[in-house]
Structures are given as C-alpha cells and as structure tokens.
Design a protein around this motif. Sequence first.
Motif, short mmCIF file in Angstrom:
data_model
loop_
_atom_site.label_atom_id
_atom_site.label_comp_id
_atom_site.label_asym_id
_atom_site.label_seq_id
_atom_site.Cartn_x
_atom_site.Cartn_y
_atom_site.Cartn_z
N ILE A 11 -24.53 63.12 3.81
CA ILE A 11 -24.00 63.05 2.43
C ILE A 11 -24.87 62.24 1.69
O ILE A 11 -25.85 61.40 2.18
N ALA A 12 -24.77 62.27 0.44
CA ALA A 12 -25.57 61.11 -0.67
C ALA A 12 -24.65 60.34 -1.41
O ALA A 12 -23.31 60.67 -1.45
N ILE A 13 -25.24 59.36 -1.89
CA ILE A 13 -24.44 58.53 -2.50
C ILE A 13 -25.39 58.23 -4.00
O ILE A 13 -26.60 57.99 -3.93
N ILE A 27 -21.48 50.74 -1.78
CA ILE A 27 -22.74 51.52 -0.96
C ILE A 27 -22.82 51.13 0.45
O ILE A 27 -22.86 51.93 1.31
N ARG A 28 -22.67 49.55 0.70
CA ARG A 28 -22.64 49.25 2.13
C ARG A 28 -21.48 49.73 2.91
O ARG A 28 -21.74 50.32 4.05
N LEU A 42 -27.85 59.56 2.44
CA LEU A 42 -28.92 59.67 1.52
C LEU A 42 -28.56 58.76 0.35
O LEU A 42 -27.65 58.87 -0.26
N GLY A 43 -29.59 58.03 -0.21
CA GLY A 43 -29.26 57.28 -1.73
C GLY A 43 -30.08 57.92 -2.55
O GLY A 43 -31.37 58.31 -2.32
N ILE A 62 -35.10 60.02 -3.40
CA ILE A 62 -33.85 60.08 -2.50
C ILE A 62 -34.37 59.59 -1.28
O ILE A 62 -35.52 59.87 -0.76
N PHE A 63 -33.72 58.73 -0.46
CA PHE A 63 -34.22 58.10 0.72
C PHE A 63 -33.08 57.97 1.32
O PHE A 63 -31.91 57.70 1.10
#
Length: 367
Positions: A11-13, A27-28, A42-43, A62-63
Amino acid sequence: MSEQAGGIRRIAINTGGGDAPGLNAVIRAATLAALQEGWEVLGIRRGYMGLLEGQVDGEPGIFPLTAQSVRGIHHLGGTILGTTTRGNPFGLEVRQPDGTWGTVDRSQEIVDAFRSMEIDALIAIGGDGSLSIANELCNKGLPVIGVPKTIDNDLRATDLTFGFQTAVEVATDAIGRLHSTAEAHQRIMVVQVMGRHVGWIALESGVAGGADVILLPEVPYSAHQVAAKIMERERHGRRFSIVVIAEGARASGEEPSYADSTGRYGGIADRLAAELEELTGKEARTLTLGHIQRGGSPTAYDRNLALRFGAAAVRCIREGRLGTMVALQGQNVTSVPLAEAISELKRVTMDMDLVMAARQLGISFGD
Ligand code: F6P
C-alpha cells in the motif's frame, strides 16, 4: 497474514493540502498496522508529486515506510511525507511557452504508476480538496481510503478532524493572553483566526478564551452591532474588548471578499479594527494568528484521534472497504463512502448549544 486481506501486498500513503497536527501520528499508525498485516508500505512525498516527478528535493519521490522510519513521530507536527496545496494531478499548474500559467491533467499517470508498481491501495490523508482528488482517482480505478484532516473541522461526515483541537488550544491561549494587555491599555483587540468557510475555530476558541464578540463566516456581521457591544461594555466600566474573527467572516450584505487572487485569506481584522476605531473612538489593534494554529505538537486528543484514524484505514483495506473515508461518529471510528464525505461542509449553526450558551454569556455574534 497478508494473504487473507484480498491479496493485498503493498500500500502507499500520502498527505495533501495544508498540514494539520496529527498527520505523522496517522502515518505511524497506518504503517505499523499495515506492517502487522504483512504488507509493504510506501510513502509518497508531497502529495502525488513524488510519483509524478520521481524525485522531490533530491530524494526518491516514493520510498519504503518501515517501523524504523515512523519511530518517535506521533507527537511531531508537520508531515514526514511533505505536502502541497498545489499538487492536484487533475489540474497541475505548468508554465506555458508564452510564460503564462496553464494546467495539465496527469491523473492517468498516477493510476498507471499504481498498476505498474503493484500498489494495491492508497491511504490519502487530506482535507476537502485532497479528498475530492482522492475520490476522482478512485473513480478512475485507484483503490483509495481517505483519512480526514483539517484544522477547520469542516467535514460533515466526521464529528471531528484531528488538528482542530490543537488549533483551538493555540488560539484560546493567544486570546487569553490578550486580556491583560487589552485591559492595561483599554484597547479593542481584534484577533483573526483561521476558517475560510466555517467558524469552528473562532467559536470554540472565542468562547473558551473569553471573547466579547465572535464573528463567523456563517453569520454576516454588522460593524455597528460590534461597536454597540463594545460601548455597552464601556458603560459597565469594561474599557477593553476582545473580538475574535474568522478569516472568512463577512459583513452583512457583502460577499466574503477577503481572499486575494491566490485564494489566500487575510485583512478582515484590519478592516474591522479601522471601522471600530471610527465607530467607538477607541484604539483597536489586530493580531492575525495564521499558521501558528497549524504548527507544533498535536494535543493528546488529536494524537489519539489521528492514531485511531490511521489504524482504522488499515482495517478498511483489510476488510475491502475501499472508496471510503474513515470518520469519527460518536465514540467510534467508522467509514463512510468518499463521495458522501466530500459532498457537504459542516458549518456552525445558530441553534447549536455552544452558540446558545455563548449568547447566554453575553457574547455577541455581531448580528
Ligand atoms: O484549510 C485549513 C486552513 O488552515 C484554512 O483555515 C486557511 O485558510 C488555509 O488552510 C491556509 O492555508 P495555506 O496558507 O497553507 O494555503
């Protein structure tokens, strides 16, 4: 654990729009909860810009978000992902060859990038603007869960948004501090707080801070009524007054005109102060609180709400409730369809008990 969640693996945020204290807590919580499911997280930096540009400020756009990267952030203001109010992929601003600005729609690139990178869902943390973008992306086939964020607290589908209570605390503290100096100088102090379309911050901080007048976008005001309240106080020996005004407030018979060409609000407090000096013969000074209301550490309540929202977003993905937004309803965090969540602003109404209590305390709304 990941396999039972509808085949979710990654997933991504992202965080979009103006920041609000509590973003890092979401986020945490979302990252830790997703890692517990066995998913990769992924952020995306600066809204969708990290995906579209590949790099943001020399960093990968993206990381991976890991337990290590979200350690010790839940009490920090801002967002480790960065944000932007100018990153709408459906209408990105671009400089034209003739030097003027135009817009370009790059939304399909985002949907394609999610497919090629095999990202199964996006947790989009944002206010009404960012959630509308998320909803449009959802309509294009991107599985999205929205997390509501705004210090303005103006989303109807959720009882509260995180960041709001922190902003109210900051504004209340500032209003409280003005009493002694206003009284010492026998001045009128006009305090401008955030709130473009709604007056929740003005109302709650004004009442808690002991304001004499509270002016909201929802209730057109008359400078004469405000002056009358100040002069009434004067007759009772109260030679100072505190007026709290939301940035989007407007005088009756006028359109909300205090946004400049970029849509930024400002100036209404200065205008009202000048009018009040004229009408009362008293000195009036202004204070615009601005972005201090969005900065710093979230209150305990906002931290917990943000953590709850982040964890609930992961439950939504796990249970296949995509295309929804997490929302506080009563004591519980639930989810509502994204389209419904963005359909209406939550405004202050004059029949609310806090408004009635304020009137019973003698606070004027300038109407
Ligand atoms: O939407 C929240 C808000 O805090 C508004 O009350 C305010 O007008 C706006 O953001 C200002 O945002 P910025 O200056 O970052 O564009």
